[in-house]
Scaffold this motif. Sequence first.
Motif, PDB file in Angstrom:
ATOM      1  N   ILE A 204     -47.162  32.754 -34.571  1.00 25.58           N
ATOM      2  CA  ILE A 204     -46.755  33.627 -33.470  1.00 25.58           C
ATOM      3  C   ILE A 204     -46.043  32.645 -32.454  1.00 25.58           C
ATOM      4  O   ILE A 204     -44.833  33.194 -31.784  1.00 25.58           O
ATOM      5  N   LYS A 205     -46.405  31.668 -32.036  1.00 24.69           N
ATOM      6  CA  LYS A 205     -46.008  30.645 -31.014  1.00 24.69           C
ATOM      7  C   LYS A 205     -44.559  30.269 -31.533  1.00 24.69           C
ATOM      8  O   LYS A 205     -43.466  30.262 -30.721  1.00 24.69           O
ATOM      9  N   ALA A 206     -44.512  29.921 -32.713  1.00 28.58           N
ATOM     10  CA  ALA A 206     -43.116  29.368 -33.377  1.00 28.58           C
ATOM     11  C   ALA A 206     -42.029  30.169 -33.134  1.00 28.58           C
ATOM     12  O   ALA A 206     -40.822  30.006 -32.967  1.00 28.58           O
ATOM     13  N   PHE A 207     -42.098  31.604 -33.705  1.00 27.80           N
ATOM     14  CA  PHE A 207     -41.258  32.656 -33.447  1.00 27.80           C
ATOM     15  C   PHE A 207     -41.166  33.617 -32.328  1.00 27.80           C
ATOM     16  O   PHE A 207     -40.515  34.586 -32.029  1.00 27.80           O
ATOM     17  N   SER A 208     -41.683  32.994 -31.035  1.00 27.27           N
ATOM     18  CA  SER A 208     -41.706  33.383 -29.887  1.00 27.27           C
ATOM     19  C   SER A 208     -40.821  32.357 -28.978  1.00 27.27           C
ATOM     20  O   SER A 208     -41.515  31.588 -28.333  1.00 27.27           O
ATOM     21  N   GLN A 210     -37.021  31.470 -26.400  1.00 25.94           N
ATOM     22  CA  GLN A 210     -36.218  32.092 -25.469  1.00 25.94           C
ATOM     23  C   GLN A 210     -34.678  32.198 -26.619  1.00 25.94           C
ATOM     24  O   GLN A 210     -34.148  31.148 -26.899  1.00 25.94           O
ATOM     25  N   LYS A 211     -34.094  33.362 -26.613  1.00 26.49           N
ATOM     26  CA  LYS A 211     -32.856  33.726 -27.415  1.00 26.49           C
ATOM     27  C   LYS A 211     -31.929  32.808 -26.746  1.00 26.49           C
ATOM     28  O   LYS A 211     -31.585  32.742 -25.494  1.00 26.49           O
ATOM     29  N   GLY A 212     -30.984  32.133 -27.603  1.00 31.50           N
ATOM     30  CA  GLY A 212     -29.910  31.468 -27.093  1.00 31.50           C
ATOM     31  C   GLY A 212     -29.996  30.116 -26.747  1.00 31.50           C
ATOM     32  O   GLY A 212     -29.101  29.293 -26.180  1.00 31.50           O
ATOM     33  N   ALA A 213     -31.105  29.668 -26.874  1.00 33.00           N
ATOM     34  CA  ALA A 213     -31.455  28.371 -26.552  1.00 33.00           C
ATOM     35  C   ALA A 213     -30.965  27.385 -27.656  1.00 33.00           C
ATOM     36  O   ALA A 213     -30.920  27.664 -29.035  1.00 33.00           O
ATOM     37  N   ASN A 214     -30.502  26.349 -27.440  1.00 28.93           N
ATOM     38  CA  ASN A 214     -29.966  25.160 -28.174  1.00 28.93           C
ATOM     39  C   ASN A 214     -30.929  24.594 -29.178  1.00 28.93           C
ATOM     40  O   ASN A 214     -30.614  24.354 -30.516  1.00 28.93           O
ATOM     41  N   ASN A 215     -31.854  24.288 -28.801  1.00 31.81           N
ATOM     42  CA  ASN A 215     -32.941  23.638 -29.495  1.00 31.81           C
ATOM     43  C   ASN A 215     -34.077  24.756 -29.985  1.00 31.81           C
ATOM     44  O   ASN A 215     -34.709  25.313 -29.364  1.00 31.81           O
ATOM     45  N   ILE A 216     -33.904  24.752 -31.307  1.00 34.41           N
ATOM     46  CA  ILE A 216     -34.857  26.044 -31.912  1.00 34.41           C
ATOM     47  C   ILE A 216     -36.148  25.356 -32.112  1.00 34.41           C
ATOM     48  O   ILE A 216     -37.226  26.081 -32.488  1.00 34.41           O
ATOM     49  N   GLY A 217     -36.257  24.073 -32.276  1.00 36.49           N
ATOM     50  CA  GLY A 217     -37.611  23.448 -32.419  1.00 36.49           C
ATOM     51  C   GLY A 217     -38.498  23.952 -33.425  1.00 36.49           C
ATOM     52  O   GLY A 217     -38.166  23.948 -34.497  1.00 36.49           O
ATOM     53  N   ARG A 218     -39.723  24.437 -32.875  1.00 31.07           N
ATOM     54  CA  ARG A 218     -40.684  24.801 -33.860  1.00 31.07           C
ATOM     55  C   ARG A 218     -40.371  26.026 -34.750  1.00 31.07           C
ATOM     56  O   ARG A 218     -40.699  25.945 -35.975  1.00 31.07           O
ATOM     57  N   VAL A 322     -52.246  40.371 -36.929  1.00 27.82           N
ATOM     58  CA  VAL A 322     -53.635  41.058 -36.417  1.00 27.82           C
ATOM     59  C   VAL A 322     -54.523  40.172 -35.940  1.00 27.82           C
ATOM     60  O   VAL A 322     -55.464  40.357 -35.416  1.00 27.82           O
ATOM     61  N   ASP A 323     -54.548  38.526 -36.451  1.00 29.72           N
ATOM     62  CA  ASP A 323     -55.506  37.765 -35.905  1.00 29.72           C
ATOM     63  C   ASP A 323     -55.121  37.383 -34.516  1.00 29.72           C
ATOM     64  O   ASP A 323     -56.283  37.403 -33.613  1.00 29.72           O
ATOM     65  N   GLN A 324     -53.987  37.507 -34.188  1.00 37.60           N
ATOM     66  CA  GLN A 324     -53.636  37.123 -32.678  1.00 37.60           C
ATOM     67  C   GLN A 324     -53.482  38.542 -31.836  1.00 37.60           C
ATOM     68  O   GLN A 324     -53.698  38.343 -30.330  1.00 37.60           O
ATOM     69  N   GLY A 325     -53.380  39.489 -32.345  1.00 37.47           N
ATOM     70  CA  GLY A 325     -53.377  40.748 -31.560  1.00 37.47           C
ATOM     71  C   GLY A 325     -52.060  41.109 -30.986  1.00 37.47           C
ATOM     72  O   GLY A 325     -51.973  41.633 -29.873  1.00 37.47           O
ATOM     73  N   THR A 326     -50.908  40.371 -31.263  1.00 39.80           N
ATOM     74  CA  THR A 326     -49.681  40.312 -30.917  1.00 39.80           C
ATOM     75  C   THR A 326     -48.537  40.119 -31.783  1.00 39.80           C
ATOM     76  O   THR A 326     -49.127  39.313 -32.838  1.00 39.80           O
ATOM     77  N   THR A 327     -47.481  40.471 -31.569  1.00 36.38           N
ATOM     78  CA  THR A 327     -46.187  39.804 -32.437  1.00 36.38           C
ATOM     79  C   THR A 327     -45.352  38.769 -31.972  1.00 36.38           C
ATOM     80  O   THR A 327     -45.378  38.806 -30.715  1.00 36.38           O
ATOM     81  N   PRO A 328     -44.830  38.153 -32.737  1.00 36.92           N
ATOM     82  CA  PRO A 328     -43.824  37.179 -32.305  1.00 36.92           C
ATOM     83  C   PRO A 328     -42.587  37.873 -31.472  1.00 36.92           C
ATOM     84  O   PRO A 328     -42.172  38.937 -31.778  1.00 36.92           O
TER      85      PRO A 328
END
Length: 358
Positions: A204-208, A210-218, A322-328
Amino acid sequence: MQLGQNAHVDEPAVGAVAAPGRRPRAGYRTDLVTVLLGTWFSIGLFLDAWAHSNVPELETFFTPWHAVFYSGFAATGAWILWVLWRNYQHGLRGLDAIPVGYGPAVFALPVFAAAGVGDYLWHTFIGIEQGIDILFSPTHLALITSMVLILTTPLRTLWSDRDVISPSFKQFLPAVLALAFTASLVLLFAGYADATVFTSGEVIKAFSFQKGANNIGRAGDLAAAIMLTNLIMVVPLLLAARRFRPPFGSATLLAFVVMLLSTAVANYENLSTAAGFIVAGVLIDVLLLKLRPSELRVKEYRIFGAAASFVTWAVYFVTAIVDQGTTPSVTEMWTGAPVMAALHGLLMAAVLVPTARR
């Protein structure tokens, strides 16, 4: 299995001698013992992988997990040599004593032994790896390559028997275990891009981001891991479906074995992710049952390659949600990744079977 062009001289009930120029074919019990002993030293490798990832004070070659690993190899090597000796006692000499499919394993035994000695010297003079360097150590690469040659022996045996098209689960068990442990070993050495070790929270965290950021990181790490892991998981299934009609349960067993390694490497923090892969394995078994893909049914084969990949990663994200209760937060990433994987699965199906066999 019936006696065909190659006699099953290694089974006690047969006791026949192959004609000159004909190599024996290993029987079911021989292949089953081979893969079970191979499981022994594969588990040793899994334990060693866990130790390298989770025991920072590891500073010696002489560890309990190395003991499991190398004793498993010794048992496997002794068994294969015993098979050759039995064939020798039946009058077979030279290469004729090596059962069909066992040649690469016989070659791999001394390679593995030499690599084991080299690994000891490497650790003694250079040190113990505890990061990504473990995956690039020359001695480790020699060990893993020889292991693959040994572990895939039952698959080669069954593959060479042209009378077997729709094996039962029992008959297919040594071959599918060989495929599963091989996929696990390949994924282990692609650990820098292994999507199975991500926890649901990390997905969830990896695909959450800020759009437009140069560093896509995780996000980039997970996207690349999904594509590589997908190929490692789907190619064994496509390979099996090309030659056989895999019995129901084959894909589930493959996923289960791969997850044994994955959870060990992740120190059992990715159990929900592992459960998702096993659920996907069940769904893929349903696809195999309904589509019956083969090199004679190219359309169904390609649909299977795409559908199996899509299902795997759709379940992957559903499990995390389902496990985290939220979407990316970046919808394009988690909805598009299964589609991208499906396209890769379709491509691999087209590469493995470009046209229908006539």
